[in-house]
Design an enzyme around this catalytic site. Structure first.
Site, mmCIF file in Angstrom:
data_model
loop_
_atom_site.group_PDB
_atom_site.id
_atom_site.type_symbol
_atom_site.label_atom_id
_atom_site.label_comp_id
_atom_site.label_asym_id
_atom_site.label_seq_id
_atom_site.Cartn_x
_atom_site.Cartn_y
_atom_site.Cartn_z
ATOM 1 N N TRP A 11 78.652 39.193 70.954
ATOM 2 C CA TRP A 11 77.728 38.100 70.622
ATOM 3 C C TRP A 11 76.314 38.619 70.336
ATOM 4 O O TRP A 11 75.437 37.848 69.956
ATOM 5 C CB TRP A 11 77.729 37.045 71.744
ATOM 6 C CG TRP A 11 79.050 36.332 71.901
ATOM 7 C CD1 TRP A 11 80.157 36.484 71.123
ATOM 8 C CD2 TRP A 11 79.396 35.355 72.894
ATOM 9 N NE1 TRP A 11 81.163 35.657 71.566
ATOM 10 C CE2 TRP A 11 80.737 34.965 72.655
ATOM 11 C CE3 TRP A 11 78.715 34.779 73.987
ATOM 12 C CZ2 TRP A 11 81.394 34.010 73.449
ATOM 13 C CZ3 TRP A 11 79.369 33.830 74.777
ATOM 14 C CH2 TRP A 11 80.697 33.454 74.509
ATOM 15 N N LYS A 12 76.090 39.898 70.577
ATOM 16 C CA LYS A 12 74.766 40.516 70.353
ATOM 17 C C LYS A 12 73.664 39.658 70.998
ATOM 18 O O LYS A 12 73.926 39.006 72.006
ATOM 19 C CB LYS A 12 74.547 40.750 68.848
ATOM 20 C CG LYS A 12 75.702 41.561 68.230
ATOM 21 C CD LYS A 12 75.416 42.075 66.858
ATOM 22 C CE LYS A 12 76.631 42.873 66.355
ATOM 23 N NZ LYS A 12 76.417 43.475 65.051
ATOM 24 N N GLU A 176 83.068 51.536 64.015
ATOM 25 C CA GLU A 176 82.259 50.571 63.280
ATOM 26 C C GLU A 176 81.393 51.306 62.246
ATOM 27 O O GLU A 176 80.295 51.785 62.593
ATOM 28 C CB GLU A 176 81.347 49.804 64.239
ATOM 29 C CG GLU A 176 82.096 49.026 65.297
ATOM 30 C CD GLU A 176 81.279 47.847 65.830
ATOM 31 O OE1 GLU A 176 81.772 46.721 65.730
ATOM 32 O OE2 GLU A 176 80.153 48.058 66.314
ATOM 33 N N GLY A 243 81.440 40.741 65.219
ATOM 34 C CA GLY A 243 80.069 40.275 65.448
ATOM 35 C C GLY A 243 79.928 38.839 64.981
ATOM 36 O O GLY A 243 80.297 37.898 65.669
ATOM 37 N N GLY A 244 79.401 38.662 63.763
ATOM 38 C CA GLY A 244 79.076 37.331 63.237
ATOM 39 C C GLY A 244 80.177 36.297 63.390
ATOM 40 O O GLY A 244 79.919 35.160 63.828
#
Ligand code: 13P
Length: 266
Positions: A11-12, A176, A243-244
Site C-alpha cells: 500500500w506504500k 521489481e 502497488g497501485g
C-alpha cells in the site's frame, strides 16, 4: 515442487486508518467464501499507523480476516534502543505482522538503503520469526547497459549472505524492475520469468537446490487484473507484489481471482 502463490499488496504511503480498514474489509469479504487451500497466500502491507486497525479487523472469527496476512513495509534490525523514527521486528510482530518488505527500490533510492542494511534486516526478521519479502530490480539504464542479471544477482547474494538454507527456503523475493514500477509498463511475462529463473539459480548457488526450489519469487511492477493470469502461468513466477492495483478492493480481489484460475490449490 509446487509452491503456493503469494499475492501481496504494497500500500506504500497511502490510505488513512479508516480507508485502510475499508480496503481490508473489502478483501476479507471476498476471500471469506474460499478455503485457504483454494486461495493464494494473501498479504497486505499498510503503513505503520494502520497496522493496528487492520489487525483488529483481521480477527479469527471465521469471517475471512485470518486468510489475510499482514506485512510491514520496513523495519530496523535492532530490537530496541536509540533509533529515532525506527520500528523493530519485535514491535511489528507485536502489531500482528508476519511479513516485512525490505529493500524496496523506493527505500534504496530515497532513503539510501544499502545491500548491507537489507541483509541485516533479513537476518533480524528471520530471527524474530517473521518472513522477509526481499525486493530487487534494475533501473532502465542498467537494463539498457546489459547489466540486469549481474546487478540482480549481486543484490540477491548480498541480501541472503549468512542466512541458513532453511531461512532462505522460507523467505520471499520480489523481482521489481524499477522502470515498471508505477509506470503502467509491465515487464514482458517471458522476460520476468527468465529473470526470476536466474534469481532462483543464484539462490541455489548460495544455498541448496531444495532451498531454491522452495523460495517463492514474485514479480512486481504495474501488475493489474489483466496481466496476472499470464504472469502466473509462467514456470518460475510464484506471485505478485502489487502497488497501485492493490489500493482498491475490486482490482486486488480480481487479481486474487485471476490467480486462482491458473495457479492455486496448494
Ligand atoms: P505498482 O504496482 O504501482 O507498479 O508498484 C509496484 C511496487 O512497487 C510494489 O512494491
Amino acid at each position: 515442487m509446487s509452491r503456493k502463490p503469494i499475492i501481496a499488496g504494497n500500500w506504500k504511503m497511502n490510505l488513512l486508518k479508516s480507508q485502510a480498514k475499508e480496503l481490508f474489509e473489502g478483501i476479507k469479504d471476498y476471500v471469506k467464501d474460499y478455503s485457504a487451500k483454494e486461495l493464494p497466500t494473501i498479504v497486505v502491507a499498510p503503513v505503520f499507523t494502520s497496522l493496528d486497525v487492520v489487525e483488529t479487523v483481521a480477527c479469527n472469527c471465521g469471517c475471512g480476516g485470518n486468510k489475510i496476512s499482514i506485512a510491514a513495509q520496513n523495519c530496523h534490525w535492532e530490537n530496541s534502543g536509540a533509533y529515532t523514527g525506527e520500528v523493530s521486528v519485535e514491535m511489528l510482530k507485536d502489531a500482528g505482522c508476519s511479513y516485512v518488505i525490505i529493500g524496496h527500490s523506493e527505500r534504496r533510492q530515497y532513503f539510501s538503503e544499502t545491500d548491507e542494511m537489507i541483509n541485516k534486516k533479513a537476518k533480524a526478521i528471520l530471527a524474530g520469526g517473521l518472513i522477509p519479502i526481499i525486493c530487487c530490480g534494475e533501473t532502465l539504464e542498467q537494463r539498457e547497459a546489459g547489466v540486469t542479471d549481474s546487478h540482480i544477482a549481486s543484490q540477491i547474494k548480498a541480501a541472503l549472505s549468512g542466512l541458513s538454507n532453511d531461512e532462505i527456503a522460507k523467505s520471499v523475493i520480489a523481482y521489481e524492475p524499477i522502470w515498471a514500477i508505477g509506470t503502467g509498463k509491465t515487464c514482458d511475462a517471458d522476460e520476468a520469468n527468465r529473470v526470476i529463473a536466474m534469481i532462483r539459480k543464484t539462490v541455489e548457488s548460495v544455498s541448496s537446490s531444495q532451498a531454491a526450489d522452495s523460495i517463492r519469487i514474485l514479480y512486481g511492477g504495474s501488475v493489474k487484473p489483466g496481466t496476472i493470469a499470464e504472469q502466473m502461468s509462467k514456470s518460475d513466477i510464484d506471485g505478485a507484489l502489487v502497488g497501485g492495483a492493490s489500493l482498491k478492493a475490486d482490482s486486488f480481489n480480481e487479481i486474487i481471482a485471476n490467480t486462482m484460475k491458473v495457479a492455486c490449490n496448494v
